[in-house]
Design an enzyme around this catalytic site. Structure first.
Site, PDB file in Angstrom:
ATOM      1  N   SER A 108     -13.159 -31.315   4.903  1.00 44.54           N
ATOM      2  CA  SER A 108     -11.695 -31.245   4.821  1.00 44.54           C
ATOM      3  C   SER A 108     -11.131 -32.297   3.884  1.00 44.54           C
ATOM      4  O   SER A 108     -10.094 -32.076   3.281  1.00 44.54           O
ATOM      5  CB  SER A 108     -11.078 -31.414   6.204  1.00 44.54           C
ATOM      6  N   ASP A 158      -1.468 -28.163   8.135  1.00 44.00           N
ATOM      7  CA  ASP A 158      -2.510 -28.553   9.089  1.00 44.00           C
ATOM      8  C   ASP A 158      -1.919 -28.633  10.496  1.00 44.00           C
ATOM      9  O   ASP A 158      -1.033 -27.851  10.832  1.00 44.00           O
ATOM     10  CB  ASP A 158      -3.081 -29.918   8.652  1.00 44.00           C
ATOM     11  N   HIS A 217      -6.152 -34.409  12.289  1.00 43.63           N
ATOM     12  CA  HIS A 217      -6.669 -33.853  11.034  1.00 43.63           C
ATOM     13  C   HIS A 217      -5.659 -33.980   9.891  1.00 43.63           C
ATOM     14  O   HIS A 217      -5.973 -34.461   8.808  1.00 43.63           O
ATOM     15  CB  HIS A 217      -6.993 -32.368  11.311  1.00 43.63           C
TER      16      HIS A 217
END
EC number: 3.4.21.94
Lengths: 85, 529
Positions: free
Chosen positions: B275, B58, B99
């Site tokens: 996600s 990520d 994230h």
């Protein structure tokens, strides 16, 4: 369709020159280099940290690398979009 | 899929634990009690992810976070965006690079330490692979991430992909495809790296079979439900999704979001988007790997199919169906929500599945017109390479490799029906896709809906247009690729729960094998006479 060409290069060095990868990168103006865990003598040449990308082949660095006796082949990396989900 | 909630007596000091309804759903924020990953049962059996490393591919990971630091695997981490071993996220004023840290918390946040929440596999190790934070993605960075330390990293979690704008058709390039193939064949000492992919955020405008990563046979594609079993508004759907976990996605109630770690030592209740689906699934798979470290990448997919539950999942658009061997699936949720308890119990006594074979079941290479009004129907009758060494008798994945062009690509629909009558939607309408030039070029539309079926017989492909304006199109190729085992994968498995899908599948296999044995002996008797 035209694609974006980044300044990241996939470079294959001749056998026997693998240890000289950092030196080759330095001489040709790259910021750093990393050996890939796959393929034979494949290296990722990282450009100086300028985010610019060009549509044409990276004339400068790439061509000078091609002429280096330690370098077998050079492939400029296409850039494409990936998004976080 | 119902469980008595009173048996769940987990008390953790972590302040967000009671808000992590995807771990233990007691009805928080109008949720449905019992609709969760059933980690309580797996933890109760002692499985918390010990000895398993999950890599979050990520934008980096805050490895200094007090709820992650103790579980951080520095040796297995790397920063491919900047080419150094420190995948710390780059600071931006809007915390855009949170994230990876949020995903990491869902897998490996430390338990009982009074900080944030608890990871699904709270004793697992998490590695950070920073690879999203550069101007453009390149094949070299993707391939390097997917093939990073495959003998140390067990599970790779990805919550990204091609743009989910409902008009993109894209997937792994050359180096990355090779890296995935090497991963499943040589990773984890030959047992195969486990790749987990969040299926997409494109909502009803998109189809995750157009995402070459999510629809790959080598990745486990995971979709997400919200806390009351409905679909998230951003959920895509496709026939390659194998199972589901949870995310926010419809409600304004902040407590219906996903609680996890956030940047710079913070916590959040609002990890949004699909996600979260991938790291939650990666955590469940880590529990299964602790229960049985010998599981291969295919074993993990079989276990996901057999133990996932419909539970209270509800899809307003697609009905739940049963395939030809009785396995229940849904076009959006796959075989249902992952059940960590069921998975670790089955994993403990699981015998690795038999060898996998590949058969080109048939191919149509002539050009066919796709009618504007009606539909083009093609059939391929196959013996699934019977009599040859690559005979496939029990299906795993099926690919329809299709080349088709249309005046409006988004109005194309592809449906495929198996010999045992299972209808898969290979491609649904994508109203925003106005491509009239590129089409699909040897695109492998994958379905896992015929899992366990006998592929012999006639397969039917329907190609039609669905849209406001009549369109034209031509199909140049349909090649049917089938992948699976020659011998029955479940016949030797130990059945403990006689209501389980495994029990049903094993019984089905026994009957089939018996029938075929009788048939063979009758034939030999008749030929002798």
């Amino acid at each position: 369709e035209n694609g974006i060409l980044t300044n990241h290069l996939l470079v294959q060095l001749h056998e026997g020159s693998y240890d000289e990868a950092p030196q080759v990168a330095l001489e040709h103006g790259f910021e750093s280099v990393r050996k890939l865990p796959f393929g034979d003598g494949l290296f990722h040449f990282y450009p100086q940290s300028s985010p610019l990308s060009r549509r044409k082949r990276s004339a400068g660095h790439g061509q000078s690398l091609q002429k280096d006796h330690r370098v077998k082949s050079v492939l400029q990396q296409a850039g494409f979009d990936r998004q976080k989900r | 899929g119902y469980r008595d909630l009173n048996q769940v007596d987990i008390n953790m000091s972590d302040p967000l634990f009671t808000k992590q309804w995807y771990l233990v759903n007691t009805g928080q924020a109008d949720g449905t009690p019992g609709l969760d990953l059933n980690v309580a049962e797996a933890w109760g059996l002692g499985f918390t992810g010990k000895g398993v490393t999950i890599a979050i591919m990520d934008d980096g990971i805050d490895y200094l976070h007090p709820d992650l630091a103790a579980n951080y695997n520095a040796e297995a981490s790397y920063d491919f965006s900047s080419n150094d071993p420190y995948p710390y996220p780059r600071y931006t004023d809007d915390w855009f690079n949170s994230h990876g840290t949020r995903c990491a918390g869902e897998v490996s946040a430390v338990a009982n330490n009074n900080i944030c929440g608890v990871g699904v596999a709270y004793n697992s190790k998490v590695a950070g692979i920073r690879m999203l934070d550069q101007p453009f993605m390149t094949d070299i960075i993707e391939a390097s991430s997917i093939s990073h330390m495959p003998q140390v990293i067990d599970i790779y979690s990805a919550s990204w992909g091609p743009t989910d704008d409902g008009k993109t058709v894209d997937g792994p390039r050359e180096l990355t495809l090779q890296a995935m193939a090497d991963g499943v064949n040589k990773g984890r000492g030959g047992k195969g790296s486990i790749y987990v992919w969040a299926s997409g955020d494109g909502g009803s405008y998109d189809d995750c079979n157009c995402d070459g990563y999510a629809s790959s046979m080598w990745t486990i594609s995971i979709n997400s439900a919200i806390n009351d079993g409905r679909t998230a508004l951003y959920d895509e759907s496709c026939s390659s999704t194998l199972a589901s976990t949870f995310s926010n996605g419809r409600k304004r109630n902040p407590e219906a979001g996903v609680a996890t770690t956030d940047l710079y030592g913070n916590c959040t209740l609002r990890h949004s988007g699909t996600s979260a689906a991938a790291p939650e699934a990666a955590g469940v798979f880590a529990l299964a790997l602790e229960a049985n470290p010998d599981l291969t990448w295919r074993d993990m997919q079989h276990l996901a199919v057999l133990t996932s539950k419909r539970n209270r999942l509800h899809d307003e658009v697609h009905q739940w169906q049963r395939n030809g061997v009785g396995l229940e699936f849904n076009h959006l949720f796959g075989y249902g929500v992952l059940d960590a308890g069921g998975m670790v119990k089955m994993a403990k006594e699981w015998k690795t599945v038999p060898e996998r074979f590949h058969c080109v079941a048939g191919s149509i290479q002539e050009t066919h017109k796709v009618p504007s009004e009606d539909k083009l129907v093609l059939t391929i009758t196959t013996d699934a390479c019977q009599g040859k060494e690559n005979y496939v008798r029990y299906l795993e994945h099926v690919q329809a490799v299709v080349t088709v062009n249309a005046s409006r690509r988004g109005d194309l629909n592809l449906n495929m029906t198996s010999p045992m009558g299972t209808k898969s939607i290979l491609l649904s309408r994508r109203p925003r896709d106005d491509d009239a030039k590129v089409g699909y070029d040897k695109w492998p539309f994958m379905t896992s809906h015929s899992w366990g079926e006998d592929p012999r017989g006639t397969w039917q492909l329907e190609v039609l247009f669905q849209g406001e304006v009549p369109q034209t199109g031509t199909l140049q190729e349909w090649t049917l690729m089938i992948h699976g085992t020659q011998s029955a994968p479940y016949i030797d498995q130990i059945v403990r729960d006689y209501q389980s899908k495994l029990a049903m599948s094993k019984k089905e296999e026994l009957e089939e094998e018996l029938d075929e044995a009788l048939e063979r002996s009758l034939k030999s008797l008749l030929s002798k006479n």
